[in-house]
Design a protein around this motif. Sequence first.
Motif, PDB file in Angstrom:
ATOM      1  N   LEU A  83       0.882 106.917  55.939  1.00  0.00           N
ATOM      2  CA  LEU A  83       1.540 106.522  57.186  1.00  0.00           C
ATOM      3  C   LEU A  83       2.722 105.587  56.928  1.00  0.00           C
ATOM      4  O   LEU A  83       3.767 105.695  57.585  1.00  0.00           O
ATOM      5  N   SER A 102       6.494 106.784  57.887  1.00  0.00           N
ATOM      6  CA  SER A 102       7.324 105.991  58.805  1.00  0.00           C
ATOM      7  C   SER A 102       8.656 105.620  58.172  1.00  0.00           C
ATOM      8  O   SER A 102       9.702 105.681  58.823  1.00  0.00           O
ATOM      9  N   ALA A 157      10.876 108.661  58.155  1.00  0.00           N
ATOM     10  CA  ALA A 157      11.374 108.922  59.510  1.00  0.00           C
ATOM     11  C   ALA A 157      12.490 107.947  59.869  1.00  0.00           C
ATOM     12  O   ALA A 157      13.499 108.339  60.462  1.00  0.00           O
ATOM     13  N   LEU A 186       5.408 112.665  62.659  1.00  0.00           N
ATOM     14  CA  LEU A 186       5.026 111.508  63.487  1.00  0.00           C
ATOM     15  C   LEU A 186       4.942 111.894  64.960  1.00  0.00           C
ATOM     16  O   LEU A 186       4.025 111.463  65.668  1.00  0.00           O
ATOM     17  N   LYS A 187       5.869 112.713  65.391  1.00  0.00           N
ATOM     18  CA  LYS A 187       5.864 113.172  66.782  1.00  0.00           C
ATOM     19  C   LYS A 187       4.597 113.977  67.063  1.00  0.00           C
ATOM     20  O   LYS A 187       3.938 113.790  68.091  1.00  0.00           O
ATOM     21  N   LYS A 209       1.561 111.725  67.385  1.00  0.00           N
ATOM     22  CA  LYS A 209       1.506 111.043  68.682  1.00  0.00           C
ATOM     23  C   LYS A 209       0.990 111.982  69.765  1.00  0.00           C
ATOM     24  O   LYS A 209       0.237 111.585  70.637  1.00  0.00           O
ATOM     25  N   SER A 216      -3.657 110.766  63.137  1.00  0.00           N
ATOM     26  CA  SER A 216      -2.676 110.425  62.103  1.00  0.00           C
ATOM     27  C   SER A 216      -2.985 111.102  60.775  1.00  0.00           C
ATOM     28  O   SER A 216      -2.104 111.322  59.986  1.00  0.00           O
TER      29      SER A 216
END
Length: 149
Positions: free
Chosen positions: A117, A121, A124, A135-136, A139, A144
């Motif tokens: 993660l 991140s 991204a 990541l989208k 969500k 995750s």
Amino acid sequence: MAALSVQLLRNEEELSVVRTPVKTDERRPGETEWLRGYDCDEQGDFERAVTFYRQSAAKKYRSAYVNLGNLLDKSDNPLRQKEAVYWYKRAFREGAKAGAWNLAMHYRNRGVRRWYLHWLSRAAEMGEEDAIKALKQMKQTGRSMRKSN
């Protein structure tokens, strides 16, 4: 035989290789070794590719960092995998979003959720499209990564 420069271009979900003629004296330090490593990699001669990518990386040719990391990461040898992380981080520190993305994939493949993660991140944040999509999707689904046993 004319010297060639290789570029990887992203078109939708496909990467394509474009080779364009380049005069030898126009090359950056490490590019010749990178091209030799790339050719060995394409031919399946991974040990020679590693050797040429190491030579290229020693001359600070940034593309070699990620390629070298990728080859080392495929190894069953934990020391080579540890070295792959070194090269991915070096690429990241020099601004290569592929370094962050490959670190995310390295940790995902090993089931290390926290670092997956973290690097996802970071990738991204650097504009890596695949990381943004991942990541989208997380969500939207509320997941995750599957927890490892």
